[in-house]
Design a protein around this motif. Sequence first.
Motif, PDB file in Angstrom:
ATOM      1  N   THR A 158      -9.813   5.642  -1.976  1.00 24.76           N
ATOM      2  CA  THR A 158      -9.976   5.282  -0.563  1.00 24.76           C
ATOM      3  C   THR A 158     -11.019   6.122   0.159  1.00 24.76           C
ATOM      4  OG1 THR A 158      -7.636   4.700  -0.547  1.00 24.76           O
ATOM      5  CG2 THR A 158      -8.687   4.909   1.600  1.00 24.76           C
ATOM      6  N   ASP A 159     -11.945   5.442   0.816  1.00 22.90           N
ATOM      7  CA  ASP A 159     -12.871   6.092   1.751  1.00 22.90           C
ATOM      8  C   ASP A 159     -12.462   5.676   3.158  1.00 22.90           C
ATOM      9  OD1 ASP A 159     -14.680   7.597   0.148  1.00 22.90           O
ATOM     10  OD2 ASP A 159     -15.480   5.704  -0.617  1.00 22.90           O
ATOM     11  N   PRO A 160     -12.893   6.454   4.173  1.00 20.70           N
ATOM     12  CA  PRO A 160     -12.494   6.109   5.540  1.00 20.70           C
ATOM     13  C   PRO A 160     -12.821   4.647   5.868  1.00 20.70           C
ATOM     14  CG  PRO A 160     -13.550   8.244   5.516  1.00 20.70           C
ATOM     15  CD  PRO A 160     -13.686   7.685   4.125  1.00 20.70           C
ATOM     16  N   GLY A 161     -11.842   3.973   6.453  1.00 20.13           N
ATOM     17  CA  GLY A 161     -12.047   2.579   6.882  1.00 20.13           C
ATOM     18  C   GLY A 161     -11.717   1.551   5.815  1.00 20.13           C
ATOM     19  N   ASP A 162     -11.528   1.973   4.577  1.00 17.73           N
ATOM     20  CA  ASP A 162     -11.169   1.006   3.528  1.00 17.73           C
ATOM     21  C   ASP A 162      -9.797   0.393   3.823  1.00 17.73           C
ATOM     22  OD1 ASP A 162     -13.476   1.466   2.109  1.00 17.73           O
ATOM     23  OD2 ASP A 162     -12.554   2.800   0.622  1.00 17.73           O
ATOM     24  N   GLU A 163      -9.665  -0.867   3.478  1.00 18.29           N
ATOM     25  CA  GLU A 163      -8.391  -1.549   3.731  1.00 18.29           C
ATOM     26  C   GLU A 163      -7.605  -1.752   2.436  1.00 18.29           C
ATOM     27  OE1 GLU A 163      -9.316  -5.187   5.796  1.00 18.29           O
ATOM     28  OE2 GLU A 163     -10.095  -4.107   7.546  1.00 18.29           O
ATOM     29  N   ILE A 164      -6.306  -1.537   2.545  1.00 20.42           N
ATOM     30  CA  ILE A 164      -5.416  -1.768   1.396  1.00 20.42           C
ATOM     31  C   ILE A 164      -4.311  -2.726   1.835  1.00 20.42           C
ATOM     32  CG2 ILE A 164      -3.804  -0.695  -0.231  1.00 20.42           C
ATOM     33  CD1 ILE A 164      -5.553   1.756  -0.289  1.00 20.42           C
ATOM     34  N   ILE A 165      -4.116  -3.763   1.057  1.00 13.57           N
ATOM     35  CA  ILE A 165      -3.110  -4.771   1.403  1.00 13.57           C
ATOM     36  C   ILE A 165      -1.721  -4.297   0.978  1.00 13.57           C
ATOM     37  CG2 ILE A 165      -2.314  -7.123   0.896  1.00 13.57           C
ATOM     38  CD1 ILE A 165      -5.238  -7.940   0.938  1.00 13.57           C
ATOM     39  N   VAL A 166      -0.804  -4.385   1.925  1.00 14.20           N
ATOM     40  CA  VAL A 166       0.569  -3.943   1.709  1.00 14.20           C
ATOM     41  C   VAL A 166       1.486  -5.127   2.022  1.00 14.20           C
ATOM     42  CG1 VAL A 166       2.356  -2.354   2.550  1.00 14.20           C
ATOM     43  CG2 VAL A 166      -0.020  -1.567   2.403  1.00 14.20           C
ATOM     44  N   ILE A 167       2.365  -5.445   1.108  1.00 15.84           N
ATOM     45  CA  ILE A 167       3.292  -6.562   1.335  1.00 15.84           C
ATOM     46  C   ILE A 167       4.447  -6.063   2.213  1.00 15.84           C
ATOM     47  CG2 ILE A 167       4.705  -8.356   0.233  1.00 15.84           C
ATOM     48  CD1 ILE A 167       1.641  -8.291  -0.633  1.00 15.84           C
ATOM     49  N   LYS A 168       4.741  -6.847   3.240  1.00 17.75           N
ATOM     50  CA  LYS A 168       5.763  -6.463   4.212  1.00 17.75           C
ATOM     51  C   LYS A 168       6.955  -7.385   4.105  1.00 17.75           C
ATOM     52  CE  LYS A 168       5.571  -6.781   9.069  1.00 17.75           C
ATOM     53  NZ  LYS A 168       4.834  -6.626  10.304  1.00 17.75           N
ATOM     54  N   PRO A 169       8.182  -6.935   4.060  1.00 15.00           N
ATOM     55  CA  PRO A 169       8.677  -5.571   4.132  1.00 15.00           C
ATOM     56  C   PRO A 169       8.108  -4.673   3.027  1.00 15.00           C
ATOM     57  CG  PRO A 169      10.491  -7.147   4.305  1.00 15.00           C
ATOM     58  CD  PRO A 169       9.275  -7.921   3.943  1.00 15.00           C
ATOM     59  N   TYR A 170       7.762  -3.461   3.425  1.00 15.28           N
ATOM     60  CA  TYR A 170       7.132  -2.506   2.507  1.00 15.28           C
ATOM     61  C   TYR A 170       7.998  -1.270   2.391  1.00 15.28           C
ATOM     62  CZ  TYR A 170       5.862  -1.085   7.230  1.00 15.28           C
ATOM     63  OH  TYR A 170       5.918  -0.769   8.557  1.00 15.28           O
ATOM     64  N   TRP A 171       7.772  -0.536   1.324  1.00 12.43           N
ATOM     65  CA  TRP A 171       8.438   0.766   1.234  1.00 12.43           C
ATOM     66  C   TRP A 171       7.775   1.688   2.247  1.00 12.43           C
ATOM     67  CZ3 TRP A 171       7.220   5.501  -1.924  1.00 12.43           C
ATOM     68  CH2 TRP A 171       8.232   6.462  -1.741  1.00 12.43           C
ATOM     69  N   VAL A 172       8.607   2.393   2.984  1.00 11.40           N
ATOM     70  CA  VAL A 172       8.228   3.176   4.158  1.00 11.40           C
ATOM     71  C   VAL A 172       7.002   4.090   3.970  1.00 11.40           C
ATOM     72  CG1 VAL A 172       9.994   4.897   3.514  1.00 11.40           C
ATOM     73  CG2 VAL A 172       9.310   4.732   5.871  1.00 11.40           C
ATOM     74  N   THR A 173       6.810   4.562   2.758  1.00 12.11           N
ATOM     75  CA  THR A 173       5.767   5.568   2.520  1.00 12.11           C
ATOM     76  C   THR A 173       4.351   4.993   2.382  1.00 12.11           C
ATOM     77  OG1 THR A 173       7.327   7.175   1.628  1.00 12.11           O
ATOM     78  CG2 THR A 173       5.103   7.328   0.767  1.00 12.11           C
ATOM     79  N   TYR A 174       4.222   3.720   1.978  1.00 17.21           N
ATOM     80  CA  TYR A 174       2.868   3.204   1.701  1.00 17.21           C
ATOM     81  C   TYR A 174       1.914   3.296   2.899  1.00 17.21           C
ATOM     82  CZ  TYR A 174       5.094   1.051  -2.423  1.00 17.21           C
ATOM     83  OH  TYR A 174       5.783   0.829  -3.578  1.00 17.21           O
TER      84      TYR A 174
END
Length: 396
Positions: free
Chosen positions: A111-127
Amino acid sequence: MKISKKAAAVAPSATLKIDSAYKQMKASGLDVVGFGAGEPDFDTPAYIKDAAKKALDTGFTKYTPASGTADIKKAVAARMERKYGLKYDADQVIISNGAKHSLYNSIAAITDPGDEIIVIKPYWVTYPELIAMCGGKPVFVEAFEADSFIPKIEAIRSAITEKTIAIILNNPSNPCGCVYDKKTLEEIAELAKEFDLYVISDEIYDELDFNSEFISFPTISEDAKERTILVNGLSKSYAMTGWRIGYTLSSKAIAKAMSSMQSHMTSNPCSIAQFAGTAALEGPQDDLNAMIATFAERKNLICSLINDIDLISCVEPKGAFYVFANISKVKGKKLGDKEIRDSLEFADILLSEELVAVVPGAAFGNDDYIRLSYATSEENIKKGLGRIKDFCLKLK
Ligand code: PMP
Ligand code: GLU
């Protein structure tokens, strides 16, 4: 004095916070029932503890290579081959201080600043917190109860932008307990190929697929394997939460980057835990199988008790040891003059009035739910759900 913006923005882990409140109440003598943190209630199997004693007795108490001993890396690679037919070299394996640390390393490595990562929601709290800590931006894709919390592939596709670098999958999932089917995994692999994305596949509950058909993401194709950073660990499968051993399997380039970061951040994970972890992976797996069977029985029990309560319901989980129970019908109801407006209030009032600890769904990105971990005894499940039923009957 100054606190950095990055540090100030981090919310504490809601799951660990509830667990520590529960443990404190219990230590003070209260008869509290905990469905909070996902921590197996079983003791670490004896053969693993014996190995730790051996490590101490033989002086295996010094620094090891920062990314883990050759032995535990070999044991991890051997497990992947035995269980999934996947071949990894030792220099593709990094051993870290728990799977949480492995996840941090994985995200930090790409990850560099501004990069986007897709997270499926509901998600585990830490992601989302880890992504933000690495300067990235979590982009959420909602999955719904009607689809057993499996995201629609088109929803993932439409969340992809030119800034997207990765998708995080959690399979079997915390908090929903869903297990991804082969078709969905294939579609995600195709999408990842089309847009040249990494897939961080958190498979820490892979032993807990009640149908025993678990499909590890890198088995989908050679291309999927190339772009996967697979995260796993010993906390859940071997009841070793306190020992802090997690691991990743990835391309050599990513592994090298993670190893360098780890060599400055923490050096090696505890030598004794690594020695015991090697024994865990190589030893008899009977305890593990017994544990899985027990979780499956508890899952059936807790689901039937939840669905027996008028105001609450759940879909049956297929894996892990969590139920994500729908409390939307409770919202707006009152206990005396206290109104329950959201999942946080539900969890707070339930804890103070009935001495039952659950995690509010808001911590996982969906306020219509609460999460119950059934990594607790049948007796506790009956007692706790009895109290939740009484609680719901009192609501007006
Ligand atoms: N991933 C998921 C989905 C989890 O639920 C947990 C729970 N602890 C972890 C990773 C981290 O595990 P560990 O205790 O090994 O850090
Ligand atoms: N992963 C477990 C949970 O979700 C343990 C707590 C934590 O690591 O945050 O409850």
